[in-house]
Each structure stands twice: as C-alpha cells, then as structure tokens.
Design an enzyme around this catalytic site. Structure first.
Site, PDB file in Angstrom:
ATOM      1  N   GLY A 130       0.781  -1.397  -0.106  1.00 50.85           N
ATOM      2  CA  GLY A 130       0.128   0.107   0.189  1.00 50.85           C
ATOM      3  C   GLY A 130       0.942   1.252   0.133  1.00 50.85           C
ATOM      4  O   GLY A 130       2.002   1.194   0.607  1.00 50.85           O
ATOM      5  N   ARG A 187     -20.032  13.063  12.574  1.00 52.97           N
ATOM      6  CA  ARG A 187     -20.644  12.682  11.220  1.00 52.97           C
ATOM      7  C   ARG A 187     -21.784  11.681  11.831  1.00 52.97           C
ATOM      8  O   ARG A 187     -22.845  11.569  11.332  1.00 52.97           O
ATOM      9  CB  ARG A 187     -19.793  11.836  10.866  1.00 52.97           C
ATOM     10  CG  ARG A 187     -18.558  12.836  10.115  1.00 52.97           C
ATOM     11  CD  ARG A 187     -17.472  12.099   9.479  1.00 52.97           C
ATOM     12  NE  ARG A 187     -16.648  13.154   8.728  1.00 52.97           N
ATOM     13  CZ  ARG A 187     -15.318  12.938   8.247  1.00 52.97           C
ATOM     14  NH1 ARG A 187     -15.079  11.585   7.986  1.00 52.97           N
ATOM     15  NH2 ARG A 187     -14.930  14.067   7.574  1.00 52.97           N
ATOM     16  N   HIS A 232     -18.327   5.653   4.196  1.00 52.30           N
ATOM     17  CA  HIS A 232     -17.251   6.463   4.006  1.00 52.30           C
ATOM     18  C   HIS A 232     -15.947   5.932   4.453  1.00 52.30           C
ATOM     19  O   HIS A 232     -14.933   6.002   3.881  1.00 52.30           O
ATOM     20  CB  HIS A 232     -17.430   7.917   4.565  1.00 52.30           C
ATOM     21  CG  HIS A 232     -16.290   8.730   4.362  1.00 52.30           C
ATOM     22  ND1 HIS A 232     -15.842   9.100   3.358  1.00 52.30           N
ATOM     23  CD2 HIS A 232     -15.702   9.442   5.285  1.00 52.30           C
ATOM     24  CE1 HIS A 232     -14.831  10.163   3.372  1.00 52.30           C
ATOM     25  NE2 HIS A 232     -14.733  10.208   4.761  1.00 52.30           N
ATOM     26  N   LEU A 260      -1.358   7.382   2.031  1.00 49.13           N
ATOM     27  CA  LEU A 260      -0.601   8.197   3.127  1.00 49.13           C
ATOM     28  C   LEU A 260       0.174   7.394   3.997  1.00 49.13           C
ATOM     29  O   LEU A 260       1.524   7.533   4.252  1.00 49.13           O
ATOM     30  CB  LEU A 260      -1.554   8.998   4.008  1.00 49.13           C
ATOM     31  CG  LEU A 260      -1.846  10.309   3.164  1.00 49.13           C
ATOM     32  CD1 LEU A 260      -2.946  11.224   4.120  1.00 49.13           C
ATOM     33  CD2 LEU A 260      -0.974  10.985   2.554  1.00 49.13           C
TER      34      LEU A 260
HETATM   35  C1  LIG Z   1     -13.687  10.579  -0.382  1.00 52.77           C
HETATM   36  C2  LIG Z   1     -13.032  10.545   0.758  1.00 52.77           C
HETATM   37  C3  LIG Z   1     -12.680  11.974   1.322  1.00 52.77           C
HETATM   38  C4  LIG Z   1     -11.764  11.968   2.571  1.00 52.77           C
HETATM   39  N1  LIG Z   1     -11.569  13.199   3.252  1.00 52.77           N
HETATM   40  C5  LIG Z   1     -10.691  12.952   4.279  1.00 52.77           C
HETATM   41  C6  LIG Z   1     -10.405  14.233   5.170  1.00 52.77           C
HETATM   42  O1  LIG Z   1     -10.754  15.155   4.492  1.00 52.77           O
HETATM   43  N2  LIG Z   1      -9.466  14.063   6.181  1.00 52.77           N
HETATM   44  C7  LIG Z   1      -9.458  12.923   6.667  1.00 52.77           C
HETATM   45  O2  LIG Z   1      -8.506  13.025   7.570  1.00 52.77           O
HETATM   46  N3  LIG Z   1      -9.641  11.713   6.051  1.00 52.77           N
HETATM   47  C8  LIG Z   1     -10.309  11.855   5.117  1.00 52.77           C
HETATM   48  N4  LIG Z   1     -10.764  10.470   4.504  1.00 52.77           N
HETATM   49  C9  LIG Z   1     -10.151   9.330   4.836  1.00 52.77           C
HETATM   50  C10 LIG Z   1      -8.856   9.030   4.488  1.00 52.77           C
HETATM   51  O3  LIG Z   1      -8.707   9.483   3.278  1.00 52.77           O
HETATM   52  C11 LIG Z   1      -8.305   7.764   4.448  1.00 52.77           C
HETATM   53  O4  LIG Z   1      -8.801   7.188   5.738  1.00 52.77           O
HETATM   54  C12 LIG Z   1      -7.076   7.604   4.317  1.00 52.77           C
HETATM   55  O5  LIG Z   1      -6.518   8.283   3.303  1.00 52.77           O
HETATM   56  C13 LIG Z   1      -6.465   5.928   4.419  1.00 52.77           C
HETATM   57  O6  LIG Z   1      -5.152   6.160   4.179  1.00 52.77           O
HETATM   58  P1  LIG Z   1      -4.235   4.819   3.827  1.00 52.77           P
HETATM   59  O7  LIG Z   1      -3.005   5.138   3.551  1.00 52.77           O
HETATM   60  O8  LIG Z   1      -4.515   3.946   5.075  1.00 52.77           O
HETATM   61  O9  LIG Z   1      -5.066   3.979   2.765  1.00 52.77           O
HETATM   62  P2  LIG Z   1      -5.183   4.286   1.161  1.00 52.77           P
HETATM   63  O10 LIG Z   1      -4.904   5.388   0.911  1.00 52.77           O
HETATM   64  O11 LIG Z   1      -6.563   3.647   1.000  1.00 52.77           O
HETATM   65  O12 LIG Z   1      -4.048   3.247   0.376  1.00 52.77           O
HETATM   66  C14 LIG Z   1      -4.472   2.025   0.286  1.00 52.77           C
HETATM   67  C15 LIG Z   1      -3.274   1.466  -0.494  1.00 52.77           C
HETATM   68  O13 LIG Z   1      -3.334  -0.129  -0.450  1.00 52.77           O
HETATM   69  C16 LIG Z   1      -2.923  -0.656  -1.742  1.00 52.77           C
HETATM   70  N5  LIG Z   1      -3.463  -1.905  -1.854  1.00 52.77           N
HETATM   71  C17 LIG Z   1      -4.757  -2.285  -0.995  1.00 52.77           C
HETATM   72  N6  LIG Z   1      -4.981  -3.493  -1.137  1.00 52.77           N
HETATM   73  C18 LIG Z   1      -3.733  -4.036  -1.614  1.00 52.77           C
HETATM   74  C19 LIG Z   1      -3.568  -5.195  -2.012  1.00 52.77           C
HETATM   75  N7  LIG Z   1      -4.234  -6.354  -1.744  1.00 52.77           N
HETATM   76  N8  LIG Z   1      -2.153  -5.363  -2.783  1.00 52.77           N
HETATM   77  C20 LIG Z   1      -1.313  -4.364  -2.802  1.00 52.77           C
HETATM   78  N9  LIG Z   1      -1.631  -3.166  -2.625  1.00 52.77           N
HETATM   79  C21 LIG Z   1      -2.706  -2.894  -1.974  1.00 52.77           C
HETATM   80  C22 LIG Z   1      -3.486   0.538  -2.709  1.00 52.77           C
HETATM   81  O14 LIG Z   1      -2.947   0.254  -4.006  1.00 52.77           O
HETATM   82  C23 LIG Z   1      -3.056   1.734  -2.025  1.00 52.77           C
HETATM   83  O15 LIG Z   1      -1.717   2.103  -2.542  1.00 52.77           O
HETATM   84  C24 LIG Z   1     -11.568  10.418   3.216  1.00 52.77           C
HETATM   85  C25 LIG Z   1     -11.893   9.245   2.622  1.00 52.77           C
HETATM   86  C26 LIG Z   1     -12.757   9.548   1.436  1.00 52.77           C
HETATM   87  C27 LIG Z   1     -13.199   8.227   0.991  1.00 52.77           C
END
Ligand SMILES: Cc1cc2nc3c(=O)[nH]c(=O)nc-3n(C[C@H](O)[C@H](O)[C@H](O)COP(=O)(O)OP(=O)(O)OC[C@H]3O[C@@H](n4cnc5c(N)ncnc54)[C@H](O)[C@@H]3O)c2cc1C
Ligand code: HEM
Ligand code: SF4
Ligand code: FES
Lengths: 227, 256, 658
Positions: free
Chosen positions: C40, C330, C422, C43
């Site tokens: 992944g 929310r 969400h 962020l």
């Molecule tokens: C529309 C929207 C708006 C949002 N706005 C906000 C906001 O304003 N403020 C806030 O704090 N939060 C917000 N959130 C929540 C926040 O964006 C997410 O919770 C956060 O970005 C998740 O980050 P992450 O790094 O955990 O995962 P993600 O950014 O979802 O990344 C997942 C990664 O894992 C990889 N991946 C997944 N499964 C596999 C697999 N099996 N094999 C290989 N790679 C895989 C994907 O390719 C990706 O690179 C929002 C969410 C949404 C949906």
C-alpha cells in the site's frame, strides 16, 4: 550538465530554434525597412542607394554570414525536431481533435517553414544570387540596379503570385512563431502573455503585408510602364 | 434538468496485450440514462459483455471523482471527452443524445504503451518525478511550519500547479506527445516555494533529461495540452520551466 | 492468545517520550540487511516506505494501481488536524486527544490517541518542509478551518484537495527513495497472501496484475497499509479498487480483526441517482462550516427549495444540537438526516436527501467583503456576487464537482445530500507498536483499528495515516527488528512460500473454473444491499441475524455461479474483482456478527434496541467498554477476544453535542 548537454535536450534544441527565429525576425525588420524605400516616389533612387550601401558594406556582409548560419541552424534544428516529434506516436488516433484544441498553423510550422524555404530559394535566385555571385567572381562587377531588377522580375504574374504565397506562409509562421519564441524564453508570464500574443499577431500580419505589397506595386509599375 | 434515456453505438479499441495488434470493435448499448457517468455507461457495456460470455473492455479507473488521475479514455478525438476541465469519470451522459456514435481510444504515445484495450502504461511519469520532482528532506528534520511564511499569492500559484493529477491527458492531446505540461507543473509547484529553492536548478535539468530519455516529444508551444488538461494547468508553467532551465543553463554552478 | 496492547507505563503524556528514548535501535549497517515489505502506498504506506528507506532499510513497496500516487488517500478533500493552536483558540495536544477520544465515543485507547495528538504538529512541519502547498493567510502563515466534533480551528487544508497534496508530498519522498535505490516499487501488483515462517510474517505472495503471474517476496517484516473496507457496502465514497483482501488474508492467517462493525457513514454525500450508480461522491465535511442543513417543515413538500419561506424550513441540526449545530460529528449528523427522511421530510425526486444550503453564507461573506471594500450601501445583487466569489474560492472545486454530477448549480439551488458509507474504524487489531498479534506483521493507516474508536472525527484519518507512517513505525519497527538482525533473508523456495503460493493459485483456479452465469459486479451489488439495509446506519438483532444467513447463502451462490471471463495469466480486471468480492463476502459476515454482539449504540454503530427516548445513541460502558478482537477459526467461525479499555485520564460520559 555541460553546454553541449544543455543544448541537446528537447528544451535546449528549442532554445536554438527560438533564438535563431528571433534573429530572423530582426533581419525581417531591417529587410522590410530597406525594401520599403521602393515606395519612395523617386524611381528607386533612395532604394538603390540603400541597397548599394547594404551590398557594399563589409560589416553587413559579415552579419549576413551570421544570417545564413541562423537560417541554417533554424532550419536544421526545427525540421529535425519536427520529424522527431512526428515519430512519438507511431499508432495515430482514428478521430483527431482537429482545430478544437489548437490552431492549425501551430501544428504546421514544419510545413509553413518548408514553404518559406522553397520561396527563399527562389528569392535568392532572383536577387541575391546573381548579384553576390558577381561581387565575388566577376572582376567587372558593379552593384546591380536592384530596382530595375525588381521591375523586371515582377513583370511576370506567376512570380508575384509565388511571392504572395511566400508572404502568406510567413504570416502564418509568425502568427505562431513570435509568441512561441517568447514562450520558449519563458517570457510569456501571466502578466505579459496577452500582450505578447497581440504584438505577435500584429507583427505577423504587418511585416508580410509590407513585403507582399512590394511585388504587387512593382508589378503594377512595370505593366504601367509597358503600356 | 430533464432526465432521458438513450441508445448508443460505441467503437472501442480492443487490444489483447502490448505485443498483439489491436483493432476497433463496435458495440451497442441501450437504455443509458442521462444521469450516468461515462464510466457507468462502460460498466453497463461490460456487464452486457460478461452476460454474453465475452471479455469485458479493460479500462483504468479508481476514484471516479476526478482526482486520482487513473481514468484515461480518448473520446471522439478528445482526451477525457468534450467537457472542459473534466476527467473521463466525471463526464456524464447528459452530453450525448440518442443515436450518437462514440469512438473510444487509449492514450496514444510511444512512451505510454498499451497494456490492454484502453489501459496504458504511464510509469514514465513516475520515473520523471524520481529524477528530481521532490524536495530532499528526510522525515523528522522539519522546523515549525509557521517559521516560514510564504506569500499567499505564491502559495496559491504553487497549489494550482500542484493540482496536476498525472493523468497524461496532456501527452495524449499533444501532437508531439510531449510531457512538458506535466513536467512544468511539478517544477513550478516546487520552484514557487522557498523550500524548493535549493534544488531548483538540478531539478529542472534532471527532470527534462529524464523526460527526453522516456521518449516524449518536445514542446512546440501548440497549446493542446492546456486546452485538454482536466485540472486547468496553465502554459505559464511551461514558460516557468523554460525559465528555470535557462536559469540552470547559465548559472555556471557545477551541478546545475 | 492473551491480548497485550503493550501500552508503555507512566503518565499519559510521557508514554511516547519514554518509549522513544528507551526503545531498541538497529545500527545503519544492519538496517541495510533488513528487508521490509510495505503493502500500500497511500498516506500510511508511502510515508512509511519513504521514511524507512531514508533510514536505510531495504524496502519493497506494493500497490495495485498503476502508480503509487493514485492510492485512495488522494481523494481526501477536507483537511488534516493538528494541535498547533495557530489560531490561539485554546487548542492543545490534550484537547485534540480529548476530542478524538470523545468523538470516538470512548472506544479507543488513551495511549494511542495521545501519541497521535502529540505527533500531529510534527506532521504539518514535515509536510510543509516537503513542499505541500497548504492554504495560507495574506500574512503568509498557515490557514485553518473547523471540522465536525470540535470547537477549535485546527484543520489544515489545501482547497478541497488536501489528501492529494499530502499524498503527492509522501509520493515524492517515496520516488526520491526509489531513485536512490532504497525502495523498489511494484505497481499493478496485488498482495494475495501473507507468508508465515515459524509464526512470524516473513513475506507475501503477490500477483502481477499485468501478466497474471504470482510472485514470492521475502521480508523481515510486512507492513499492511492497504486502507479501509468500506466497499463491502458496494456503494461508498471509497475508490472502486479499495478492498479488504490484504487485511482479510492476514486475518485468515491468524491476525485478529478489531471492531469490524465500526463503520462511518458520512452525512454529506451526493445522493444515489439510480440503479446504475457505481460509487458515491463525498461533499467534504468542510462544507458544513458554511452550509446550513435543512428540510421542509411540511412532510412530502414538493415545492422548489427557494419557494419554501424561511419560517417553513427545519434546520434540524441547529434545532436539536444548538451547541455544535451543523458541526456535530458525522454519526450524529447522518442519523439525524436518516431520521428526517424516514419520517417523510426528505427532498428531491427520491425523497432520500436533505438540503445543504449556502445562501446565508453567501450573504454573510458578501456583507463582509462589501464592508472591506468600503461599499457599505451595496445592493443585494452586489453583495450576492461578492459573497459568491468568496464561497467559490473556498469550495469552488466541490461545487463544480457537484454540478458535473447532478447537473444542478449549487450556487443557486441548495445541494441535495444524503449519508453514505465512508470510512471503517475497524481493522486489523494492533498493539501500541502497530504490530498485529502475528509477530512481524504490522498494520498502518485505515487498515488498522487503532485510534478512532467507534467514530472518526473529520480530518483525523489523514493525520493518523501520516502519524503511523512518518513518526510511529520508524521507532516501533526498529524496536522489534533489533532482535532480528541475525536472521538472514530467507530464500523464497522455502516450503512456506511454496505452500502459500499454491494456496493462492488453487483459489484463483477455483474461481476461474466456476464458469457460472452471474457477474462479479452483480454479486457485489447484492452483498452491498444486504449490508446497507441490515448492517448500515441502523442495526437490530433480527436484521443482523438475517443478514448473516443471507450472506452465507450469497457466498454459496457466488462460489457456484460466478462468471469470470478471460484467462488467469493476463490482465484480467474481472478476476481481480472476483477475489476482492469473495473476501468482502466473508468480512461482511464478520461485521454482522460483531454488530450483533455489541448490544449498545456507540459512535457509528447504532443498535436500534439501544437508544434514549429522544432517539440519541445509548452506550453501555458496563458491558461493552472493550475492543472486540476476532480470531478466524474456520469458515464462518470466529472467536471473540476482548481487550478491555481502561481510561486513566478522561472520564467517559454520555457524549453530548447539545
Ligand atoms: C472521499 C474521501 C474523502 C476523505 N476526506 C478525508 C479528509 O478530509 N480528512 C481525513 O482525515 N480523512 C479523509 N478521508 C479518509 C482518508 O482519506 C483515508 O482514511 C486515508 O487516506 C487512508 O489512507 P491509507 O494510507 O490507510 O490507505 P489508502 O490511501 O486507501 O491506500 C491503500 C493502498 O493500499 C494498496 N492496496 C490495497 N490493497 C492492496 C493489495 N491487496 N495489494 C497491494 N496493494 C494494495 C492500494 O494500492 C493503496 O496504495 C477521506 C476518505 C474518502 C473516501
Ligand atoms: C524569415 C524566416 C523565418 C522566420 C522569421 C522564422 C521565425 C520563427 C520563429 C520566431 C519561430 C518560433 C521559435 C520558438 O518557438 O521558439 C519559428 C519556429 C519554427 N520555424 Fe521558423 N522562421 C523562418 C523561417 C523558417 C524556415 C525557412 C523554416 C524551415 C524550413 C522554419 C521552420 C520552423 C519550424 C519547424 C518551427 C517550429 C519549431 C519549434 O517550434 O520547435 N522557419 N520560426
Ligand atoms: S498537466 Fe494536466 S493533463 Fe497533464 S498530467 Fe497533469 S493533470 Fe493530466
Ligand atoms: S477515476 Fe480517478 S480521476 Fe477518473
């Protein structure tokens, strides 16, 4: 990166095209200024004097070498860029955007340039070649009377038409070229880009228009005299 | 706004993989609602194909809200279709009427080889960023954020450049398949900030060098990229990249 | 196995300090020998991979998109919280900690949340240093806005594209490490199994989505940063590719799943427009700073919004929650909207929507602007035009997006919005070090359950993802790897790799051999409907029990009737999706079981049996003040372990926003 590297990237090459293009624009202004003297109602005296000055002046001859170099670099670099660019998309689109997203003349600089080049060859053959040939190789040489030469050459209607086409090509070439060279040098900033565009357009129309009026004028003059 | 349904003819590029040759195939879809997005229309088509036992059309997409930059369809001669500053996923079927024929092709550029159908390989963009599209700062070295006030106008301009989504529509639109708009957006984003200043010379020259290595065409200031960019990235950024490059060229510094 | 959360001893505000100064370190030469797998590049993943690469570890990063920059974090709009107190409005680390604990309805760990609040300020510093162009004031300093559930302005933002800008910052850091050779990137790769050797996570099996080939990758540790599982519901604000596969495979390998039923339903999304709907689009919470939410006072009112006079409008959030008004958290806002629509006050053609209205904000800003420009007697139209410009600058891109999707101009007609799935607070159970109960297997970002309890406050997910990746894992990973420096990298022909690969390939073969009639998409939609109807905004025992049976039946049908065209060894999006949907169907069942078990209402989990007379959620701290950590025991068999939550500093009380 050294100088050579800097000039061999895509931007580096473009800088050469832009710089030489700008130089050619300056040449056009001078050329146009001198040639405009044909309109002086003195049967070409002013013009012939100016032409003789330009022809006989060593400094101008040296600048002329620079001019040829500029043409050479401009033509070689730009045509090379154009041909390389044409190869970046081997499989083309079935439906093309056409003029919806850009101007046709911006996309046709190679073609317009080639037309100018063809015109230039004819132009050199008419005026510059015989005269300069004599200057260097004929011991009995005396500066041609270019005014008479023009009267003679532009008697032929087809020549006038070819010259007009040359001017039209130049006009389109400059429509894109003037503003584009400013962009190449990074001058088309938020504040100046509008101004650059307008000045470019005015220039692109004005200069070729001046040039175009000369063969037409000379043609009329020579047909009048024949009658 | 009135909702309506329509029947459409789609001519879509089908290509098994990067090695085999592709061709257009024609499909009919019916009862498409004007409220659907363009990709939802493709979902319907694909459902239909699966039901018929055929292979669905492969296309890239993820966020479907115009921000990830993954969707990439060249629709009737326009990257991302006809709507101004809109990605394919945000294009809606309101644009079309009953009986229309829509031709859909992949992004075409030798630097973006087709992987399958409408899916292309855009990793060249990643490699350009890796060549210098960053500020070299390790985690944990930062001073307090407000120790560095930044002129709002500059910050806003930097943000505007940074809003590039790396979709590649600029390359797809450019007759030269040039990536200058993309590269200039990144160079501008960082050059406009004081944090980006120390590396600006190296950044501009290295990214341009990599852009050439990847085989993108050169910019001849045609402007189709700006017209088609879904994020409204301006040609002013290309002017800035040119300035940065010329600056690096004449700076005389060893690494520049 | 007993759950040990490994919270360091000592006073709350000293725990992380103490941990950092006493944890074990790995020297630079040894770091170069240690291989880390980061799955992944959102962020959490991008920041972790970049930071670990900088430290000298040998990192392999994976994502299923064509570039790490496209991870779903890119879509976050509103902002990121940090306890900077730049606005001098009384913010502090403690207050951010407190708001988050309270916002999570007292179902999160104090220790974790306090650490999150502590490092929040560093995140902003780090991002600014990287060149993230946050919004600024004219004086050149950073600007803030408010988000739900707080009374201070602590949210940093970059127009409506905060997630994009933060992710691009992390992505650039990642690309820098890729160019330096410390990180190897695997795009268009999907992780399909965790490989365990001697009880420790030692690698993964991944599928190259372009060629369809399976690959084995060794790592001394495996970090899952794979985001949330909101797509169990089919319709959600998540990206189309967001999935639970990675965490679900880990779960089936023995990692406990924490609080699976805690799902966040976001109140402000564009309503469903028809059966064709493939995803729902969020309208950022930041809009609630300026927009007012209302419905008509009359049931089934068919008049156009602007034909309804002020006194016939019900600003129900302002009415019910005067202290927080439109900025309640929310879960509260979502339930209130559902309540109004269910009672017949909804608007729009489907009647499943409420208005989000900017008219008064436009007027208010217009007046301020007119005053600023010295036009004290400007007419209504001028004020409106000026106000519109201000609103446009703040939310322009969201308004445009709304107009593209709905065809309506939100400057003139109020937006129609409705709640949508969400975010998932649940995720892999992790301890203070972000390690799951499988040694060497970590979960970061939305993929873990750690910091948000039963409800996440706006702008806190970005904060958590970056905190985990930049500031927590670099310490906690070293602390554990310090004992692993003698482990040589294990060749991938080890029997455990062979067996894991065979497992994956058997499953793929099985999927392909079904050759049934129904598409993957159709199964996903059906699953989503069950989940939304019975495990969505309101849940009850009867519905949940039904849902469990329905999901079981659906799963059976799937495994006997799904149709996947194409081949295994090629680019095959239907096959990719089939694997993900198969996992969603197992996870969905667990979510329902967890929801059934938790007979209280807390945060996003609303059990209809447990509410006050006024319809507010009723928590049961006596019985449910714990994290439910589920262990996989076999198909449809899960055992629950409890991690009791201990509150030393805050005193759980009824959450009130009135
Ligand atoms: C529309 C929207 C708006 C949002 N706005 C906000 C906001 O304003 N403020 C806030 O704090 N939060 C917000 N959130 C929540 C926040 O964006 C997410 O919770 C956060 O970005 C998740 O980050 P992450 O790094 O955990 O995962 P993600 O950014 O979802 O990344 C997942 C990664 O894992 C990889 N991946 C997944 N499964 C596999 C697999 N099996 N094999 C290989 N790679 C895989 C994907 O390719 C990706 O690179 C929002 C969410 C949404 C949906
Ligand atoms: C008097 C004659 C000419 C003038 C004043 C002139 C001027 C210019 C200028 C100003 C530009 C823009 C440069 C830039 O964007 O930086 C240009 C571009 C170009 N010129 Fe000319 N030019 C002349 C003749 C020619 C000739 C003879 C040819 C070719 C045979 C030619 C081919 C081109 C091409 C292909 C370009 C586009 C190249 C690019 O943008 O990369 N030009 N010219
Ligand atoms: S510059 Fe515009 S068109 Fe090009 S990649 Fe960026 S967003 Fe896409
Ligand atoms: S799918 Fe993300 S921009 Fe279109």
């Amino acid at each position: 990166m050294n100088w050579k590297d800097y000039f061999s990237t895509s931007i580096g090459k473009k800088i050469l095209v832009g710089a030489t293009g700008l130089f050619l624009i300056i040449f056009l202004v001078v050329h146009c200024y001198v040639n405009a003297m044909v309109f002086w109602p003195d049967n070409g005296k002013h013009f012939t004097d100016a032409a003789a000055f330009m022809g006989g002046n060593a400094a101008i001859r040296i600048v002329e070498i620079g001019l040829f170099a500029a043409f050479f670099i401009h033509i070689i670099q730009s045509l090379m860029l154009a041909s390389q660019n044409a190869k970046r998309r081997s499989e083309g689109y079935a439906v093309k955007a056409g003029n919806k997203t850009s101007k046709w003349y911006s996309r046709s600089m190679g073609l317009l340039g080639t037309l100018i080049l063809l015109f230039l060859i004819l132009h050199l053959y008419h005026f510059w070649g015989p005269n300069r040939y004599g200057q260097f190789f004929d011991p009995t040489w005396k500066e041609d009377n270019l005014y008479n030469n023009m009267l003679f050459t532009f008697k032929e209607l087809w020549v006038v038409i070819v010259y007009l086409l040359g001017c039209v090509s130049l006009c389109w070439h400059l429509m894109h070229g003037v503003a584009s060279s400013m962009q190449t040098f990074g001058l088309a900033t938020h504040r100046y880009k509008g101004m650059i565009k307008s000045v470019g357009m005015i220039f692109a129309i004005l200069i070729p228009l001046m040039f175009a009026s000369m063969p037409v004028y000379m043609h009329c003059l020579s047909t009048c005299m024949a009658h | 706004m009135e909702h309506y349904n329509m029947n459409l003819t789609l001519k879509v590029w089908k290509q098994k993989n990067c090695k085999e040759k592709g061709k257009f195939e024609t499909f009919q879809v019916s009862n498409i609602s004007s409220e659907m997005s363009f990709l939802e229309m493709f979902d319907i088509l694909n459902e239909q194909l699966v039901a018929e036992g055929k292979e669905p059309i492969a296309f890239d997409h993820d966020c479907r809200e115009g921000i990830c930059g993954m969707c990439s369809m060249y629709i009737n001669g326009r990257p991302h279709g006809p709507w101004h500053q809109t990605t394919t996923c945000q294009l809606h079927m309101r644009e079309y009427k009953d009986g229309d024929t829509i031709v859909v092709e992949p992004w075409r550029a030798n630097s973006f080889p087709v992987i399958k159908d409408l899916v292309v390989d855009r990793t060249a963009f990643d490699r350009i960023i890796a060549a210098g599209g960053y500020i070299s700062v390790n985690t944990g070295n930062a001073q307090d954020a407000n120790c560095l006030p930044i002129d709002k106008q500059k910050a806003d301009e930097s943000f505007a450049a940074a809003s590039c989504i790396g979709c590649g529509a600029c390359v797809a639109a450019c007759p030269n398949a040039s990536a200058m708009l993309f590269v200039s957006a990144k160079v501008s984003h960082l050059a406009l900030l004081p944090q980006g200043d120390p590396e600006r010379k190296m950044r501009a020259s290295n990214m341009v060098k990599q852009m050439d290595i990847e085989g993108f065409g050169s910019c001849t200031n045609i402007g189709a990229c700006e017209a088609e960019c879904p994020k409204g990235i301006s040609l002013e950024n290309i002017a800035r990249l040119n300035r940065e490059y010329i600056g690096a060229m004449f700076s005389g510094s060893k690494e520049g | 196995m007993a759950l040990n959360s490994k919270i360091p001893a000592g006073p709350l505000d000293k725990k992380w300090e103490t941990y950092k100064s006493t944890c074990k370190l790995v020297n630079p030469a040894n770091k170069r020998q240690l291989e880390i797998i980061v799955v992944g590049t959102g962020l959490a993943g991008a920041s972790a991979a970049a930071s670990l690469g900088e430290m000298g570890y040998k990192v392999k990063a994976f994502c299923f998109q064509d570039s790490p920059r496209r991870a779903h974090s890119i879509a976050a709009q509103g902002g990121i919280n940090a306890a900077k107190n730049y606005q001098n409005d009384g913010d502090s680390t403690y207050r951010l900690f407190y708001d988050t604990i309270k916002g999570g309805d007292y179902r999160a760990r104090e220790g974790n949340v306090h650490r999150l609040a502590e490092v929040s300020a560093n995140i902003i510093d780090q991002c600014v240093a990287q060149g993230v162009p946050f919004a600024r004031e004219y004086g050149g300093l950073l600007s803030n806005r408010s988000f739900g559930g707080t009374q201070v302005q602590r949210t940093f933002y970059a127009a409506g594209q905060t997630g994009q800008q933060l992710l691009i910052g992390a992505y650039q850091g990642l690309e820098r490490q890729i160019s330096l050779g410390t990180v190897t990137m695997y795009n268009r790769h999907e992780m399909l199994e965790v490989v365990k050797i001697d009880g420790k996570a030692r690698g993964i099996i991944a599928r190259d989505l372009v060629t369809g080939e399976l690959e084995r990758h060794f790592g001394h540790a495996v970090l899952l940063c794979t985001g949330g599982y909101g797509n169990v519901f089919y319709l959600s604000t998540n990206a189309m590719g967001s999935n639970a596969t990675a965490v679900w495979k880990a779960h089936k390998q023995g990692a406990y799943f924490g609080n699976p039923c805690f799902t966040q339903i976001h109140p402000t999304c564009i309503p469903v427009s028809g059966d064709h709907q493939s995803k729902l689009t969020l309208m950022s919470e930041s809009l609630r700073n300026d927009g007012r939410i209302w419905v008509p006072k009359k049931q089934a009112d068919t008049r156009k919004a602007f034909d309804i006079p002020e006194e016939e409008r019900d600003y129900y959030l302002e009415r019910r929650y005067p202290a927080f008004g439109n900025l309640v958290p929310r879960d509260v806002a979502s339930r209130a909207a559902k309540e109004r629509c269910d009672a017949g006050y909804g608007v729009g053609s489907s009647k499943m929507a409420v208005y989000l209205d900017f008219a008064s904000a436009i007027e208010r800003y217009g007046k301020v602007e007119a005053h600023k420009q010295g036009k004290s007697n400007a007419d209504k139209a001028t004020i409106y035009a000026m106000g519109k410009d201000v609103v446009k600058e703040k939310y322009g891109n969201l308004f445009e997006m709304y107009e593209k999707i709905t065809g309506e101009n939100p400057y003139e007609i109020p937006m129609r919005i409705y709640p949508a799935v969400h975010y998932t607070m649940g995720g892999l159970w992790v301890d203070y070090e972000l390690m799951t109960n499988i040694p060497g297997l970590y979960a970061l970002g939305e993929a873990n359950f750690s910091d948000h309890g039963a409800n996440r406050l706006g702008a806190s997910a970005l904060m958590q993802g970056l905190a985990d990746g930049y500031f927590v894992i670099p310490y906690t990973l070293g602390n554990n790897l310090a004992d692993d420096i003698r482990t040589k990298s294990i060749p991938t022909d080890h029997p455990a790799f062979v067996a894991a690969e065979k497992e994956v390939s058997d499953r793929i073969n099985k999927l392909m051999s079904i050759k049934g009639k129904e598409s993957v998409e159709s199964f996903h939609k059906r699953l989503g409907k069950i989940m939304w109807d019975k495990c969505g905004m309101g849940r009850n025992a009867k519905g949940l029990k039904e849902a469990i049976e329905e999901i079981k039946a659906l799963r059976k049908e799937f495994w006997s009737n799904v149709r996947i065209p194409g081949e295994i060894k090629e680019f095959n999006t239907e096959l990719d999706k089939a694997g993900r949907v198969a996992d969603f169907m197992e996870l969905g069942e667990l979510m329902c079981m967890d929801a059934l078990n938790r007979q209280e209402s807390c945060g996003g989990h609303f059990r209809e049996e447990s509410q006050t007379e006024e319809g507010e959620a009723l928590r049961d701290d006596e019985k449910y003040m714990y994290v439910s950590a589920w262990e996989f025991k076999g198909e449809s068999q899960f055992e629950m372990h409890k991690e009791d939550l201990v509150y030393d500093v805050v005193h759980p009380s009824a959450r009130s926003y009135k």
